[in-house]
Scaffold this motif. Sequence first.
Motif, PDB file in Angstrom:
ATOM      1  N   ILE A  54       0.863  -1.186   0.000  1.00  0.00           N
ATOM      2  CA  ILE A  54       0.000   0.000   0.000  1.00  0.00           C
ATOM      3  C   ILE A  54       0.894   1.228   0.000  1.00  0.00           C
ATOM      4  O   ILE A  54       1.885   1.275   0.729  1.00  0.00           O
ATOM      5  CB  ILE A  54      -0.925  -0.020   1.229  1.00  0.00           C
ATOM      6  CG1 ILE A  54      -1.930  -1.149   1.069  1.00  0.00           C
ATOM      7  CG2 ILE A  54      -1.635   1.312   1.415  1.00  0.00           C
ATOM      8  CD1 ILE A  54      -2.861  -1.342   2.227  1.00  0.00           C
ATOM      9  N   SER A  55       0.567   2.209  -0.853  1.00  0.00           N
ATOM     10  CA  SER A  55       1.402   3.409  -0.890  1.00  0.00           C
ATOM     11  C   SER A  55       0.523   4.620  -1.129  1.00  0.00           C
ATOM     12  O   SER A  55      -0.683   4.506  -1.335  1.00  0.00           O
ATOM     13  CB  SER A  55       2.446   3.292  -2.001  1.00  0.00           C
ATOM     14  OG  SER A  55       1.796   3.115  -3.231  1.00  0.00           O
ATOM     15  N   ASN A  56       1.140   5.780  -1.129  1.00  0.00           N
ATOM     16  CA  ASN A  56       0.479   7.062  -1.401  1.00  0.00           C
ATOM     17  C   ASN A  56      -0.844   7.202  -0.640  1.00  0.00           C
ATOM     18  O   ASN A  56      -1.888   7.439  -1.229  1.00  0.00           O
ATOM     19  CB  ASN A  56       0.240   7.211  -2.920  1.00  0.00           C
ATOM     20  CG  ASN A  56       1.553   7.445  -3.644  1.00  0.00           C
ATOM     21  OD1 ASN A  56       2.625   7.279  -3.063  1.00  0.00           O
ATOM     22  ND2 ASN A  56       1.467   7.882  -4.882  1.00  0.00           N
ATOM     23  N   VAL A  57      -0.762   7.026   0.657  1.00  0.00           N
ATOM     24  CA  VAL A  57      -1.972   7.115   1.473  1.00  0.00           C
ATOM     25  C   VAL A  57      -2.286   8.583   1.743  1.00  0.00           C
ATOM     26  O   VAL A  57      -1.439   9.317   2.246  1.00  0.00           O
ATOM     27  CB  VAL A  57      -1.761   6.374   2.810  1.00  0.00           C
ATOM     28  CG1 VAL A  57      -2.991   6.475   3.681  1.00  0.00           C
ATOM     29  CG2 VAL A  57      -1.403   4.924   2.549  1.00  0.00           C
TER      30      VAL A  57
ATOM     31  N   LEU B 238      -5.884   5.658  -1.374  1.00  0.00           N
ATOM     32  CA  LEU B 238      -4.608   4.968  -1.276  1.00  0.00           C
ATOM     33  C   LEU B 238      -4.386   4.166  -2.544  1.00  0.00           C
ATOM     34  O   LEU B 238      -5.311   3.891  -3.302  1.00  0.00           O
ATOM     35  CB  LEU B 238      -4.553   4.062  -0.047  1.00  0.00           C
ATOM     36  CG  LEU B 238      -5.607   2.981   0.119  1.00  0.00           C
ATOM     37  CD1 LEU B 238      -5.266   1.745  -0.680  1.00  0.00           C
ATOM     38  CD2 LEU B 238      -5.687   2.600   1.592  1.00  0.00           C
ATOM     39  N   HIS B 239      -3.121   3.828  -2.766  1.00  0.00           N
ATOM     40  CA  HIS B 239      -2.766   3.015  -3.916  1.00  0.00           C
ATOM     41  C   HIS B 239      -2.380   1.645  -3.390  1.00  0.00           C
ATOM     42  O   HIS B 239      -1.688   1.539  -2.388  1.00  0.00           O
ATOM     43  CB  HIS B 239      -1.590   3.670  -4.640  1.00  0.00           C
ATOM     44  CG  HIS B 239      -1.194   2.945  -5.868  1.00  0.00           C
ATOM     45  ND1 HIS B 239      -1.763   3.216  -7.089  1.00  0.00           N
ATOM     46  CD2 HIS B 239      -0.313   1.940  -6.072  1.00  0.00           C
ATOM     47  CE1 HIS B 239      -1.232   2.405  -7.993  1.00  0.00           C
ATOM     48  NE2 HIS B 239      -0.344   1.627  -7.406  1.00  0.00           N
ATOM     49  N   ILE B 240      -2.841   0.598  -4.060  1.00  0.00           N
ATOM     50  CA  ILE B 240      -2.503  -0.747  -3.585  1.00  0.00           C
ATOM     51  C   ILE B 240      -2.060  -1.583  -4.777  1.00  0.00           C
ATOM     52  O   ILE B 240      -2.612  -1.457  -5.865  1.00  0.00           O
ATOM     53  CB  ILE B 240      -3.704  -1.381  -2.838  1.00  0.00           C
ATOM     54  CG1 ILE B 240      -3.362  -2.780  -2.356  1.00  0.00           C
ATOM     55  CG2 ILE B 240      -4.967  -1.438  -3.684  1.00  0.00           C
ATOM     56  CD1 ILE B 240      -4.334  -3.312  -1.327  1.00  0.00           C
ATOM     57  N   GLU B 241      -1.001  -2.362  -4.584  1.00  0.00           N
ATOM     58  CA  GLU B 241      -0.589  -3.276  -5.641  1.00  0.00           C
ATOM     59  C   GLU B 241      -0.294  -4.643  -5.055  1.00  0.00           C
ATOM     60  O   GLU B 241      -0.039  -4.776  -3.864  1.00  0.00           O
ATOM     61  CB  GLU B 241       0.588  -2.755  -6.456  1.00  0.00           C
ATOM     62  CG  GLU B 241       1.507  -1.781  -5.781  1.00  0.00           C
ATOM     63  CD  GLU B 241       2.547  -1.251  -6.748  1.00  0.00           C
ATOM     64  OE1 GLU B 241       2.185  -0.402  -7.574  1.00  0.00           O
ATOM     65  OE2 GLU B 241       3.702  -1.694  -6.667  1.00  0.00           O
ATOM     66  N   TRP B 242      -0.374  -5.638  -5.915  1.00  0.00           N
ATOM     67  CA  TRP B 242      -0.144  -6.996  -5.452  1.00  0.00           C
ATOM     68  C   TRP B 242       0.324  -7.860  -6.614  1.00  0.00           C
ATOM     69  O   TRP B 242       0.234  -7.459  -7.770  1.00  0.00           O
ATOM     70  CB  TRP B 242      -1.437  -7.579  -4.850  1.00  0.00           C
ATOM     71  CG  TRP B 242      -2.574  -7.680  -5.823  1.00  0.00           C
ATOM     72  CD1 TRP B 242      -2.905  -8.758  -6.577  1.00  0.00           C
ATOM     73  CD2 TRP B 242      -3.536  -6.652  -6.144  1.00  0.00           C
ATOM     74  NE1 TRP B 242      -4.005  -8.479  -7.355  1.00  0.00           N
ATOM     75  CE2 TRP B 242      -4.417  -7.192  -7.115  1.00  0.00           C
ATOM     76  CE3 TRP B 242      -3.743  -5.349  -5.709  1.00  0.00           C
ATOM     77  CZ2 TRP B 242      -5.469  -6.468  -7.656  1.00  0.00           C
ATOM     78  CZ3 TRP B 242      -4.803  -4.621  -6.257  1.00  0.00           C
ATOM     79  CH2 TRP B 242      -5.655  -5.182  -7.214  1.00  0.00           C
TER      80      TRP B 242
HETATM   81  C1  LIG Z   1       2.743   8.170  -5.468  1.00  0.00           C
HETATM   82  O1  LIG Z   1       2.864   9.575  -5.483  1.00  0.00           O
HETATM   83  C2  LIG Z   1       4.025  10.034  -6.143  1.00  0.00           C
HETATM   84  C3  LIG Z   1       4.116  11.514  -5.938  1.00  0.00           C
HETATM   85  O2  LIG Z   1       2.869  12.111  -6.012  1.00  0.00           O
HETATM   86  C4  LIG Z   1       3.929   9.655  -7.621  1.00  0.00           C
HETATM   87  O3  LIG Z   1       5.068  10.110  -8.298  1.00  0.00           O
HETATM   88  C5  LIG Z   1       3.839   8.158  -7.718  1.00  0.00           C
HETATM   89  O4  LIG Z   1       3.658   7.792  -9.066  1.00  0.00           O
HETATM   90  C6  LIG Z   1       2.684   7.636  -6.891  1.00  0.00           C
HETATM   91  N1  LIG Z   1       2.757   6.208  -6.878  1.00  0.00           N
HETATM   92  C7  LIG Z   1       1.730   5.456  -7.210  1.00  0.00           C
HETATM   93  C8  LIG Z   1       2.002   4.008  -7.130  1.00  0.00           C
HETATM   94  O5  LIG Z   1       0.648   5.928  -7.548  1.00  0.00           O
END
Ligand SMILES: *[C@@H]1O[C@H](CO)[C@@H](O)[C@H](O)[C@H]1NC(C)=O
Length: 733
Positions: free
Chosen positions: A119-122, A127-131
Amino acid sequence: MALKVFLLIITLTTCQCMRLKQGDFMGCYQDLPISNVNKINGQNTPNDCSEICSKLFYRYALLYKTDRCSCTNILGEQKSVILCERYCSEKPDCILTDDLKNVYFTGFTVLGPPNNVTISNVTDTNLHIEWNPPDYIQDLVKYKIQAEVKFTYANKVLDVRSWEFSNETLNTELNSLQPGTVYNITVRGISSSQEGIAAFQTVEMKIGEPSNMPSQPSILGRDGMTLRIQFDPVENDNGPVSSYLIVVVDKISPQEIVTDYLKGVTQAHHDGLSYYITAELQNERVKETTEFLIGDGRNYGKYYNAPLDIKNSYSVLLGVTSRKNGQEKILYSEQNDNMHNMIVYVGGEAEPTGLTIALSVGIAVVSLLLVAGIVLFLVLRQRINSRFRHRLQDAQELTMQGPMIDIENTGYVSEEHDEPVNHYKNLKGQVWMIPHNSLNVDSTLVLGEGRYGHVHKGILEKDNALVPVSVYNIADKRLTRDQKHNMLKDMDALIKAGKHEHVLEFIGSCENIDTVSIVFENSSLTLKEFLIGSRIPSTDKFTTMSEEQAINFGIGVADGMNHLHARRVLHKQICARHIGVVNGNIPKITGFGLTAFYKDGKSPNCVRWTAKEVLKDQNYTHKSDIWSFAVLLWEICTLGATPYTKISNSEIIERVTRGLLLDRPIYMDESLYQILLNCWQMNLDERPTFRDLSNALANLRDDQFSSYLSFKLYNGFKYEPLQISQELNNSVF
Ligand SMILES: *[C@@H]1O[C@H](CO)[C@@H](O)[C@H](O)[C@H]1NC(C)=O
Ligand SMILES: *[C@@H]1O[C@H](CO)[C@@H](O)[C@H](O)[C@H]1NC(C)=O
Ligand SMILES: *[C@@H]1O[C@H](CO)[C@@H](O)[C@H](O)[C@H]1NC(C)=O
Ligand SMILES: *[C@@H]1O[C@H](CO)[C@@H](O)[C@H](O)[C@H]1NC(C)=O
């Protein structure tokens, strides 16, 4: 033994229907893919090994005849269906049969957990989730993600959220989660027969802006240098309530309140601001309705509660703060002049100390009545004036004012002190001052025209990349005093608006000797152009736009407007000409503050999008933006048609104020039209908020059984008419 093996051969080769059990022998295999094999020490009977592998979600247990146990989900090449002997593993010259393994069935048949869930960019809501897929993917039909609340500040019950994605999807964005909430996010594969085992991650969302605006404190009484107030605690669904800020506003030299500048009394005086924070009270002190004495000369938090000036009158605002993990969100009570803060408490009439509160309340009530009278008089006069203006100047008058922020005190550029520079500097302090050599403007190419100058194409060097931008050149020195005043106000609205995916991004500004360049993200296509451009029939549809794209435009704008409203920016001119489209389908709100500039030198005439109560009484509120939004939805669904084309410009105000509404196009479902009707309720309280709208539209979109719109071509189909002359003013402003 031989018989058993024989029977097994028969089951494996001839009868798929006979179920294998845990520990059953399946054959002797070679070249098992090593990366998927998990080695476990000390297990050496088929049953033990099968059991442990099944607990680890593997289908197959592997053994040399008497060796260590390992597990896998992928079989190699089958060598034989009889138990293989470990002939050679101890003999160095015997390589061929070295990796032979006996395979046993573990009894585990559902899909294993997806791998590497990250999980990233919360943010507060997204949020963004990958698997990665589970090891064994045969019969993987789709993925299901669920978000279960483990902890929340929300006072309402939050259901488990659930999403489904195709078996090709390996990452996604989850939206509209509850700020400040801890979720257990599970990802699982689904096969045609059953749900797989979940992989899970817990995640804590960032806190959001407090969900409820504090109500205005009530004033209990003024006693010379002190003012007694009372206020209620605030409920916050989006994070903890940490403290309350009490803000004193000097009514004698009114200034527009920019909450970002709020500071303690000493600093505020030093900066020439007529408003300051006088106290910060921790949440624990405000569990129920709380009284507070402004001006008692003590410190509250880091603020000095300075005695008031006996000759001044004041109003009071309340802020609620929410802090967690280094984040801070503050929301202040509504700043528009309502009855409470119009009460003029002139210190000269100070009551002797010790007078009972009851008496103060009595006096407050009497003054309230008196003030109510005055307010009524002012309102009536205002109404009469505005009616009069209507008759004189027709519809143009409304759009002449342009969109504004809802704080409409004058005195932004303080007339008395003649020190406009201070405020300007303050404003500029909040934006990125772009170095000259990073910005390259093509001044030969005019993209558009705004109230204060031309807009050109430009290239900006940002984070070592070159990005195309729109550059609004404002000939600062040539503006009249009034223009400058309005320009600063528009710039303030822009800064207030902050960043949001669906609001045109204000990147920064760049100053020359006589011009200020305001730099925006590049957006040259308006939603209006997009919609009209989509009017191309194919064999079965009358537009190139999909129904989902249409509703997604609506959801994007609602999300962007929700953000603007949370920051107390009213738009006042929502229509498709004020929405930009970038990357083919992302809507961006423009047309407010300094984002009002237009390609053809003609500004939109938004009367047809304007709420009834505004047309009638110039009464702009958050709810009038809701009305306009529903007209925009109608405009999107009719592919850029003009609302009420049958009614001429000279009649439109009268017809709408008498109750005329837009009809439902026959290809719009009742369920969607009902949402539009809700936005056109006469009673403003019954109209939804932008958050409600975004949720309602998303629900329609995600409901598999609803066909909220259908762009299918049918017999006798005709596009709704477009009357450009009814939508444009003759000049920019
Ligand atoms: C997360 O945010 C960063 C900065 O806003 C961006 O560059 C990146 O692509 C994002 N990652 C995902 C996986 O969306
Ligand atoms: C998990 O991620 C790592 C590092 O990105 C990768 O090497 C590994 O193959 C992934 N595992 C699976 C089962 O996909
Ligand atoms: C996804 O599902 C489809 C149909 O259910 C199937 O044909 C395809 O092989 C699956 N793809 C994967 C990667 O499992
Ligand atoms: C999250 O949900 C999964 C599946 O329901 C469960 O096994 C796991 O224990 C939960 N984790 C937490 C931290 O609650």
